[in-house]
Design a protein around this motif. Structure first.
Motif, PDB file in Angstrom:
ATOM      1  N   MET A   1      37.010  27.555  -0.114  1.00  0.00           N
ATOM      2  CA  MET A   1      37.551  27.579   1.186  1.00  0.00           C
ATOM      3  C   MET A   1      37.029  29.145   1.715  1.00  0.00           C
ATOM      4  SD  MET A   1      41.222  27.532   1.639  1.00  0.00           S
ATOM      5  CE  MET A   1      41.119  25.364   1.374  1.00  0.00           C
ATOM      6  N   TYR A   2      37.073  29.265   2.577  1.00  0.00           N
ATOM      7  CA  TYR A   2      36.856  30.448   3.545  1.00  0.00           C
ATOM      8  C   TYR A   2      37.534  30.697   4.540  1.00  0.00           C
ATOM      9  CZ  TYR A   2      32.153  29.798   1.010  1.00  0.00           C
ATOM     10  OH  TYR A   2      30.996  29.103   0.586  1.00  0.00           O
ATOM     11  N   ARG A   3      38.230  31.950   3.995  1.00  0.00           N
ATOM     12  CA  ARG A   3      39.287  32.059   5.497  1.00  0.00           C
ATOM     13  C   ARG A   3      39.017  33.627   6.351  1.00  0.00           C
ATOM     14  NH1 ARG A   3      43.410  31.531   2.124  1.00  0.00           N
ATOM     15  NH2 ARG A   3      43.593  29.654   3.274  1.00  0.00           N
ATOM     16  N   SER A   4      39.596  34.134   7.030  1.00  0.00           N
ATOM     17  CA  SER A   4      39.009  35.364   8.403  1.00  0.00           C
ATOM     18  C   SER A   4      40.844  35.271   9.156  1.00  0.00           C
ATOM     19  CB  SER A   4      37.574  35.417   8.793  1.00  0.00           C
ATOM     20  OG  SER A   4      38.318  34.322   9.683  1.00  0.00           O
ATOM     21  N   ILE A   5      41.327  36.273   9.269  1.00  0.00           N
ATOM     22  CA  ILE A   5      42.405  36.501  10.563  1.00  0.00           C
ATOM     23  C   ILE A   5      41.572  37.529  11.386  1.00  0.00           C
ATOM     24  CG2 ILE A   5      43.980  37.381  10.884  1.00  0.00           C
ATOM     25  CD1 ILE A   5      45.310  36.131   8.250  1.00  0.00           C
ATOM     26  N   THR A   6      41.786  36.568  12.752  1.00  0.00           N
ATOM     27  CA  THR A   6      41.166  37.994  14.071  1.00  0.00           C
ATOM     28  C   THR A   6      42.631  38.060  14.722  1.00  0.00           C
ATOM     29  OG1 THR A   6      38.867  37.661  13.611  1.00  0.00           O
ATOM     30  CG2 THR A   6      39.476  38.865  15.566  1.00  0.00           C
ATOM     31  N   ARG A   7      42.998  38.972  15.440  1.00  0.00           N
ATOM     32  CA  ARG A   7      44.097  38.713  16.185  1.00  0.00           C
ATOM     33  C   ARG A   7      45.698  38.078  15.751  1.00  0.00           C
ATOM     34  NH1 ARG A   7      42.508  40.720  22.428  1.00  0.00           N
ATOM     35  NH2 ARG A   7      44.542  39.846  22.340  1.00  0.00           N
ATOM     36  N   ASP A   8      45.819  38.082  15.037  1.00  0.00           N
ATOM     37  CA  ASP A   8      46.116  36.555  14.439  1.00  0.00           C
ATOM     38  C   ASP A   8      46.007  35.578  14.639  1.00  0.00           C
ATOM     39  OD1 ASP A   8      48.286  39.339  13.861  1.00  0.00           O
ATOM     40  OD2 ASP A   8      48.874  38.966  16.391  1.00  0.00           O
ATOM     41  N   VAL A   9      44.859  35.574  14.359  1.00  0.00           N
ATOM     42  CA  VAL A   9      44.719  34.395  14.563  1.00  0.00           C
ATOM     43  C   VAL A   9      43.864  34.424  12.660  1.00  0.00           C
ATOM     44  CG1 VAL A   9      43.289  32.335  15.966  1.00  0.00           C
ATOM     45  CG2 VAL A   9      44.185  33.722  17.247  1.00  0.00           C
ATOM     46  N   GLN A  10      44.555  32.780  12.383  1.00  0.00           N
ATOM     47  CA  GLN A  10      43.773  32.806  11.074  1.00  0.00           C
ATOM     48  C   GLN A  10      42.382  30.607  11.521  1.00  0.00           C
ATOM     49  OE1 GLN A  10      45.766  32.892   6.653  1.00  0.00           O
ATOM     50  NE2 GLN A  10      45.649  30.851   7.062  1.00  0.00           N
ATOM     51  N   ILE A  11      41.464  31.555  10.740  1.00  0.00           N
ATOM     52  CA  ILE A  11      40.307  30.335  10.215  1.00  0.00           C
ATOM     53  C   ILE A  11      40.352  29.642   9.138  1.00  0.00           C
ATOM     54  CG2 ILE A  11      37.972  29.500  10.740  1.00  0.00           C
ATOM     55  CD1 ILE A  11      39.927  30.087  13.619  1.00  0.00           C
ATOM     56  N   THR A  12      40.018  28.303   8.738  1.00  0.00           N
ATOM     57  CA  THR A  12      40.284  28.888   7.662  1.00  0.00           C
ATOM     58  C   THR A  12      38.514  27.217   7.527  1.00  0.00           C
ATOM     59  OG1 THR A  12      42.113  28.716   6.762  1.00  0.00           O
ATOM     60  CG2 THR A  12      41.491  27.754   5.307  1.00  0.00           C
ATOM     61  N   VAL A  13      38.116  27.826   6.538  1.00  0.00           N
ATOM     62  CA  VAL A  13      36.333  26.572   6.370  1.00  0.00           C
ATOM     63  C   VAL A  13      36.956  26.167   4.804  1.00  0.00           C
ATOM     64  CG1 VAL A  13      34.466  26.182   6.989  1.00  0.00           C
ATOM     65  CG2 VAL A  13      35.321  28.048   8.506  1.00  0.00           C
ATOM     66  N   GLU A  14      36.311  24.964   5.374  1.00  0.00           N
ATOM     67  CA  GLU A  14      36.128  24.169   3.800  1.00  0.00           C
ATOM     68  C   GLU A  14      34.492  22.870   3.983  1.00  0.00           C
ATOM     69  OE1 GLU A  14      38.312  21.983   0.087  1.00  0.00           O
ATOM     70  OE2 GLU A  14      39.465  22.723   1.883  1.00  0.00           O
ATOM     71  N   PRO A  15      33.903  24.206   3.601  1.00  0.00           N
ATOM     72  CA  PRO A  15      32.830  23.436   4.177  1.00  0.00           C
ATOM     73  C   PRO A  15      32.395  22.165   2.684  1.00  0.00           C
ATOM     74  CG  PRO A  15      32.032  25.137   2.818  1.00  0.00           C
ATOM     75  CD  PRO A  15      33.474  24.945   2.466  1.00  0.00           C
ATOM     76  N   LYS A  16      31.467  20.664   2.755  1.00  0.00           N
ATOM     77  CA  LYS A  16      31.711  19.785   1.247  1.00  0.00           C
ATOM     78  C   LYS A  16      30.166  19.132   2.114  1.00  0.00           C
ATOM     79  CE  LYS A  16      33.805  14.899   0.545  1.00  0.00           C
ATOM     80  NZ  LYS A  16      34.380  14.291   0.668  1.00  0.00           N
ATOM     81  N   PHE A  17      29.700  19.208   0.923  1.00  0.00           N
ATOM     82  CA  PHE A  17      27.853  18.695   1.071  1.00  0.00           C
ATOM     83  C   PHE A  17      28.729  16.423   1.143  1.00  0.00           C
ATOM     84  CE2 PHE A  17      24.579  16.521  -1.436  1.00  0.00           C
ATOM     85  CZ  PHE A  17      23.475  16.436  -0.260  1.00  0.00           C
ATOM     86  N   LEU A  18      27.173  16.363   2.487  1.00  0.00           N
ATOM     87  CA  LEU A  18      27.546  14.598   1.430  1.00  0.00           C
ATOM     88  C   LEU A  18      26.528  14.083   1.277  1.00  0.00           C
ATOM     89  CD1 LEU A  18      29.394  14.357   5.335  1.00  0.00           C
ATOM     90  CD2 LEU A  18      30.276  14.310   3.626  1.00  0.00           C
ATOM     91  N   ALA A  19      26.434  13.689   0.080  1.00  0.00           N
ATOM     92  CA  ALA A  19      24.967  12.843  -0.646  1.00  0.00           C
ATOM     93  C   ALA A  19      25.330  11.904  -0.583  1.00  0.00           C
ATOM     94  CB  ALA A  19      26.006  13.507  -2.226  1.00  0.00           C
ATOM     95  N   ASP A  20      26.228  10.385   0.140  1.00  0.00           N
ATOM     96  CA  ASP A  20      26.210   9.634   0.442  1.00  0.00           C
ATOM     97  C   ASP A  20      25.294   9.645   2.463  1.00  0.00           C
ATOM     98  OD1 ASP A  20      26.744   8.683  -1.782  1.00  0.00           O
ATOM     99  OD2 ASP A  20      28.989   8.277  -1.092  1.00  0.00           O
TER     100      ASP A  20
END
Length: 130
Positions: free
Chosen positions: A1-20
């Motif tokens: 999981m990746y996270r950043s905060i800019t001007r009181d806005v938090q962005i969280t990213v969760e990538p997932k490989f789609l093997a199928d």
């Protein structure tokens, strides 16, 4: 999981490989990524635009930008979170994405929010930290 905060806005990213959905023999790899945008401020904000930089393992760079995300320009109230899932194809088994959102405050001010750079890796990819 990746996270950043800019001007009181938090962005969280969760990538997932789609093997199928991927075909390594055809050099076609596909990932989904789920992004949560949490409004930690005291005023509502509206997501107006997105801008992405996608770089594959060969160093090929692609720029993607447009209005909103997944066909929406969500208004995120204070304390609320907007979440969506999208996808990214690559011709290599790894890559990175980075980007930003253009947000608009209740007063009409526009500002940029950083999306943390995140890695797109297959389970077999060798991860190298720089």
């Amino acid at each position: 999981m990746y996270r950043s905060i800019t001007r009181d806005v938090q962005i969280t990213v969760e990538p997932k490989f789609l093997a199928d959905e991927s075909e390594p023999a055809e050099q076609q790899y596909f990932w989904s990524y789920t992004i949560a945008i949490a409004n930690l401020s005291t005023e509502a904000i509206k997501l107006r635009r997105r801008a992405w930089t996608i770089i594959d393992a060969r160093g090929h760079k692609r720029e993607v930008s447009g209005v909103g995300v997944v066909g929406e320009e969500p208004v995120i109230e204070p304390g609320d979170t907007f979440e969506y899932t999208s996808g990214c194809p690559l011709s290599t088994s790894s890559g990175i994405m980075s980007g930003s959102y253009t947000m608009q405050s209740e007063t009409g001010e526009t500002f940029s929010v950083e999306v943390p750079t995140f890695s797109l890796d297959t389970p077999e990819s060798q991860r190298v930290l720089n």
